[in-house]
Design an enzyme around this catalytic site. Sequence first.
Site, PDB file in Angstrom:
ATOM      1  CD  GLU A  75      15.352 -33.510 -20.346  1.00 35.43           C
ATOM      2  OE1 GLU A  75      14.313 -32.967 -20.783  1.00 35.43           O
ATOM      3  OE2 GLU A  75      15.306 -34.487 -19.585  1.00 35.43           O
ATOM      4  CG  HIS A 142      15.956 -45.261 -20.879  1.00 35.11           C
ATOM      5  ND1 HIS A 142      14.711 -45.326 -21.432  1.00 35.11           N
ATOM      6  CD2 HIS A 142      15.850 -44.421 -19.816  1.00 35.11           C
ATOM      7  CE1 HIS A 142      13.870 -44.577 -20.725  1.00 35.11           C
ATOM      8  NE2 HIS A 142      14.540 -44.015 -19.746  1.00 35.11           N
TER       9      HIS A 142
END
Lengths: 339, 508
Positions: A75, A142
Site C-alpha cells: 500500500e 474489513h
Amino acid sequence: MSHTAPSASSKVVPASGPITMVDAIRQAMFEEMERDPAVVAIGEDIGVYGGAFKVTDGLLAKFGRERVIETPIAETAIIGAACGMSFLGLRPVAEMQFIDFIACCFNQVTNFVAKSHYLWGAPVPMVIRGPSGGGVHGGPFHSANPEMYFVHTPGLKVIYPSTPSDAKGLLKSAIRDNNPVLFFEHKYLYRRLKEEMPPGDYTVPIGKAIVRRAGRDLTIVSYAAMAHIAMEAAVLLAKEGIEAEVIDLRTLLPLDKDTILTSVKKTNKLLVVHEDTRTGGIAGEIAALVFEGAFEDLDGPVARVTALDTPVPYAPPLEERFLPNTEKVVAAARELAKY
Amino acid sequence: MTQSATQPATQPMTREQHLDLYYYMQLNRQLEERMVRLFRQNKIVGGLYSSLGQEAVSVGTCYALEKRDWIAPMIRNIGALLVKGVPPRDIFTQHMAKFTSPTLGKDGTSHFGDLKVRHIVSPISMLGDLIPVMTGVAMAGRYLGQNIVALTWIGDGGSSTGAFHEGLGLAASQRAAFVLIIENNQWAYSTPVSRQVPIQNLADRGAAYGIASAIVDGNDVVAVYQAAKEAVNECRAGRGPRIIEVKTMRMRGHAQHDPAEYVPKEMFDYWKARDPITLYEKYLSENKIWDAAAKSEIDARIERELDVEQKFAEDSPLPPPELAEEGVYCDGCHKIEADWKRAKADLMPPKSSIDPTWRLKDLPAYTQAAITGGNGAKTSSQTPVPAATAAPASHPAMQKSVPAPAPERIQPQPGPQAAHAAPGTEVVTEEPAVPRVPFGRGPKDKAFRQSPENPQNKPAYTRAPKEKSFSRNPQEKSFSKGPRNKPFGKNAQGKPFTKNPQDKQGRR
C-alpha cells in the site's frame, strides 16, 4: 475464458436504467479515463480480476496495462507511486482493496501526500478510493470506518457518499480536483440500492451536504450507510408526529458548516448519527461547530448515535450490537424531541 | 585515486566536466561551512545536518543526470540540489526560515522541491517514502513518453524501512527507470551499519528484488559519477531499475547538536585521510587537468557567489504570520498539466484494448524447472542477474575502486557474511528437510491438542470471566455492558442519570 474482443462495454457501461453504486463508481472511472488520458488507475488486483468488489472490472480490457496498473501487495508503494505520478500531471486513482488497509500507508498519505501543497507548493491531484464500513460481517479488518484519521489531516479532502448518483458525481469531482481526495465507498451500499443516473457528464460538488428530508422538529446529520438509517428513522418518527430533517454530509472534509447551522437554527435540535466509533468521531466536531455557531438556537443537548468504541466485531449479534440501527436512532431522536 | 582504465560505455569526461565536479563539491562544502557559522550565530532556526565528507556522492550522482531527469534529495544531498541548478540562496533562506525561501518559511533544511523547472521532489523526514514516490515519477515519465530517469538517495539507516522494501518491489515489477543510491555513510544517527543489518554490502539486497546493483567508493567522485552514469543509461534504455551502494562516511554527528562521540576516532582518521575533495584535487593535479591558477579561480568564484547569496538570505525577512493559514489546498493556484511527449491517441481505446486474462506466457515463473527446481530464482532464465556480486562482469564501470576495508573494529561482522559471500553458488538443500511448523497443526490435530503449544492447554488462558457474562441469555438486559443498558436511574457513583426518559420526565 479468452475473449476475442474486449468485453469492456458490457461490464463498464451497464444498460440504461437504474444502476448500483458499484456500477456508478465504475462508470465514473470509465468516463473520466475516457475523457482524460492523464487519469490512470493503480491498485491490487484491479486489472484482470477487476478488483475485489469488481469496481474496476472491464477497465483493463478498455484501457490497457499502462493505465490500469496492478501492483504488488504494497500500500505504501501504491500511494507513493500514485503521488509521484501526480507530480508529473497525471491524475491517478489508487484503490485500497479494503479501506482498512490504508493504515499500512498512513505515513505516505498524511505526511507526504497531504502536506506537499502546503509545504512546497506541489499539488497532488490523486484519489484514494476503497470499500469501507460494516454490516456485511467482514470482521475487524474489513469493516472499518477510518475516515476521521484523515478528516484530522489538513490538506486532504474526504468524501463518503450514500447513493449511486452521488458516488458517480463526487468521484468525478474528486478526479478533477487538484488535491488529494479520499473516497470512501460503503460496501454495504455497493449492491443494495439502484438509482437512475442523471444524464450527461454531471458532477456533484465536493464540500456540499444535501438535505435529504425537510423537517421542523430536529435535525439528523449523517452520511454513508447511516444516511439511509437516518431516513428510515425519520419515516418512523413522522408516524409519531416528530418531523426530522435529515442531512447527508456527503463530504466530511471540508465540512459543509452552513447547511448544518442553517438546519439547526430552524429545528433547534441536533442528532448526529455515524457508523464510525464514538470517541473522536465527527459527531464531536459537529457538536462543537454548533456550539460555536448556533448555541443560542439549541433547545436540547446535541445527541449522537454511533458505533461502540470497540473494533468491529465479527459475529452477527456482536456486529449488530456494535452498529447504529434504526431503532437506536429513533430512540435517541424521540428522547431529544422531548426537550 | 585512479580513474580506471576501463572506460565505461559513457563518453570520456571533458576538462570542463572535471572542473564542474570540483566546483560543485567545493560549493557544497563552503556553503555548509558558512551555515555552520550561521548556526553558531543563532541564525539557523532549526537543525543543521552536515554532508561533510559525502560531497562526492551528491555531486557525482546528480551530475550523471540530464535536465529533464528527476531527483528527490535527502537531507545530506545539498550538493545534488546545487548540481540541479538550485541557487545557494535557497539553501540559506530555507535554513534561516526566510520568506524568500522556496517554501516561504513553511519548512526548513533541504525540504523543498520544484516540479516545473528543475524536477526536484521535496524530501520528508520519514525515510524511505521517496523510493515509491520516485518509482511513480519514473512510471509517469514513461507513460508520458518523456524518457526520463528518476533518482533518489537513501542512507544505510533508511534502507531498513518498509517503504524502502515496498518501493523497490514496485520499481522492480514495473521495470521503472529509477536509480536508487544507497548512501552508506556508516551511521544511522548513532547506530553503526553492523548493528542494523548482518550483511557487509547493502547492495546485496538488490538481488532480492531482482535489481542489478553495484558498489562504488563514495569518496571517489569520478567513480561515483561513472557508476551513476552507467546506471542512468541503463535505465534510460529501459533496463531499470538500478541500485548503487556508495561507501562513504558521515564526518559529523547526525546534526549540529550531536558531537558524534560514539564514533571511534580511528574511523574518523581513516576517512579523513580519504576526504573526497582532497582526493579529487590531487587527482586533478596528477592528471594535469588543472593548475593552481584554475583552482584559485574556482575557489574565488565560489566565495564571491556565496557572499552575495548569504547576504541576500540574511537581509531577507521572516514570513508574515498570516501565511500560516494559507496554502493547505490548491484552489486553482496551480495549473496541472502533463507534458505529453507521445500521442495521446496511442493511449485511448480501442488501440490499447487487451484481452483481460493471464496466459502462460505472462507467467515465466510457471515452468517445469521452476516447479521441480524448488527455487525459480535459481533456475529461471527470466530472472535478472543477481546484483552486486555479478555486476562487475556486466558493468565494467561499477567494479571501480571499492574502498579498502575500513579497520576491522569499524564493522564487526558476525558469521552470516561468510554464508552470504557467494549467493550464486549456494544450494537450496540447506533448507531444513522438515518445515519447522508441520502442517495439520490445529484444533483437529491430536498431537497439537495435547501439546503445551496449544493455547488451550495453557493454564493462564481461561475463558471463565467471559463465560460468566456471555453465558447469560442475550435477551437479558444485563447481557451487555453498554451504557444504554446500565441500571436505570443510577450510575456507578450512585448519582441519578439525567439522560434516560424516566429521569428526564421527573426532572422536567
